[in-house]
Write an enzyme that holds these catalytic residues in place. Structure first.
Site, PDB file in Angstrom:
ATOM      1  CE  LYS A   1      -0.047   3.170   4.637  1.00 41.63           C
ATOM      2  NZ  LYS A   1       0.077   3.199   6.255  1.00 41.63           N
TER       3      LYS A   1
ATOM      4  CD  GLU B   1      -2.538   5.213   6.787  1.00 41.18           C
ATOM      5  OE1 GLU B   1      -2.464   5.357   5.626  1.00 41.18           O
ATOM      6  OE2 GLU B   1      -1.704   5.014   7.482  1.00 41.18           O
TER       7      GLU B   1
ATOM      8  CB  SER C   1       5.740  -2.030  11.737  1.00 38.79           C
ATOM      9  OG  SER C   1       5.280  -0.503  11.902  1.00 38.79           O
TER      10      SER C   1
ATOM     11  N   GLY D   1       2.881   2.265  10.720  1.00 38.10           N
ATOM     12  CA  GLY D   1       3.733   3.315  10.485  1.00 38.10           C
ATOM     13  C   GLY D   1       4.376   3.725  11.961  1.00 38.10           C
TER      14      GLY D   1
ATOM     15  CG  ASN E   1      -1.852   1.041   1.447  1.00 34.08           C
ATOM     16  OD1 ASN E   1      -1.980   2.233   0.454  1.00 34.08           O
ATOM     17  ND2 ASN E   1      -2.267   1.276   2.436  1.00 34.08           N
TER      18      ASN E   1
ATOM     19  CD  GLU F   1      -3.128  -2.667   7.121  1.00 31.29           C
ATOM     20  OE1 GLU F   1      -2.212  -2.936   6.628  1.00 31.29           O
ATOM     21  OE2 GLU F   1      -3.855  -1.391   7.148  1.00 31.29           O
TER      22      GLU F   1
ATOM     23  CG  HIS G   1      -5.645   1.653   5.264  1.00 31.60           C
ATOM     24  ND1 HIS G   1      -5.095   2.561   6.069  1.00 31.60           N
ATOM     25  CD2 HIS G   1      -4.694   0.713   5.128  1.00 31.60           C
ATOM     26  CE1 HIS G   1      -3.889   2.287   6.640  1.00 31.60           C
ATOM     27  NE2 HIS G   1      -3.655   1.095   5.734  1.00 31.60           N
TER      28      HIS G   1
HETATM   29  P1  13P Z   1       3.492   0.126   7.587  1.00 30.29           P
HETATM   30  O1  13P Z   1       4.005  -0.836   6.941  1.00 30.29           O
HETATM   31  O2  13P Z   1       4.058   1.450   7.167  1.00 30.29           O
HETATM   32  O3  13P Z   1       3.180   0.445   9.082  1.00 30.29           O
HETATM   33  O4  13P Z   1       1.758   0.590   7.095  1.00 30.29           O
HETATM   34  C1  13P Z   1       1.122  -0.557   7.231  1.00 30.29           C
HETATM   35  C2  13P Z   1      -0.356  -0.083   6.337  1.00 30.29           C
HETATM   36  O5  13P Z   1      -0.893   0.904   6.723  1.00 30.29           O
HETATM   37  C3  13P Z   1      -0.477  -0.996   5.237  1.00 30.29           C
HETATM   38  O6  13P Z   1      -1.772  -0.630   4.700  1.00 30.29           O
END
Ligand code: 13P
Length: 252
Positions: free
Chosen positions: A11, A99, A215, A175, A9, A169, A97
């Protein structure tokens, strides 16, 4: 047998030049790997989707979108419909997601409508869910995830699951550099599979891929992927660096 999946992803990163470069670096590096039961997916931003689809041609990599609107069309300035994604050759979309939930006010009810719209257009859905840090601290993580699954998936028909990939997740691991332990991931993935089995039957539960995200990096991927109910990963930061993403693909 369940498919193993490594999905990146991206982003809000990478314009079209970086998209081309990153995809070519990945496709070149994985060309000699045996990926028979492994799918590799990347999810660039909307503006880079067409470039990405062009760049993955004749490779093992697939392209997904990161979001879409639930309506067919209409006065929704700045939004993208399922039909539009299909029109450029997108076959998979990430929905729910954290976010999107955190910064754009998406809730279970809205995400359920997005899932319906995606499935109605024959898009495959990577459906994300997970608990907040407070919920884990209170030992409410299973309860919270159970409720997210119920609110967003329980109205579906069993046959819809051929187009569903689940992605656990935990919000506290996204992150942050903090990863769920392989045991925490396994506990949740087994719980999720059990919730799906109770509602839709064992056959469907056994065939749905459940990815872990939060992560994941080359140093921890192998251990997490070794768990029985972890069928792959949804990778954020590490998917932006070709060597790291490739190392994670190799780990599976
Ligand atoms: P990270 O791997 O940067 O923690 O992000 C995970 C994520 O949100 C994948 O959709």
């Amino acid at each position: 047998m369940r498919k193993k999946i490594v999905a990146g992803n991206w982003k809000m990163n990478n314009g079209i030049e970086e998209t081309e470069k990153l995809i070519h670096a990945v496709t070149n590096s994985i060309a000699s790997l045996n990926l028979e039961n492994v799918r590799v997916i990347v999810a660039p931003s909307f503006v880079s989707l067409t470039t990405a689809i062009e760049s993955v041609k004749n490779s093992h990599v697939e392209v997904a979108a990161q979001n879409m609107h639930q309506a067919k069309n209409g006065a929704f300035t700045g939004e993208i419909s399922a039909e539009m994604l299909v029109s450029i050759g997108v076959k998979t979309v990430i929905l729910g997601h954290s976010e999107r939930r955190q910064y754009f006010g998406e809730n279970d009810e809205l995400i359920a409508r997005k899932i319906d719209a995606a499935l109605a257009n024959n898009l495959e859905v990577i459906f994300c869910f997970g608990e907040l840090l407070e919920e884990r601290k209170l030992d409410n993580h299973l309860l919270e995830v159970g409720s997210q699954l119920k609110n967003t998936l329980f109205h579906l028909k069993p046959e819809d699951f051929k187009n569903i990939i689940l992605a656990y997740e935990p919000v506290w691991a996204i992150g942050t550099g903090e990863t769920a332990t392989p045991e925490q991931a396994q506990e949740m993935h087994a719980f999720v599979r059990n919730v799906i089995a109770k509602k839709f039957g064992k056959e469907i539960a056994d065939s749905v891929s459940i990815l872990y995200g939060g992560s994941v990096k080359p140093s921890n991927a192998e251990e997490i992927f070794s768990k029985e109910d972890v069928d792959g990963g949804l990778i954020g930061g590490a998917s932006l660096v070709a060597v790291d993403f490739v190392a994670i693909i190799e780990a599976i």
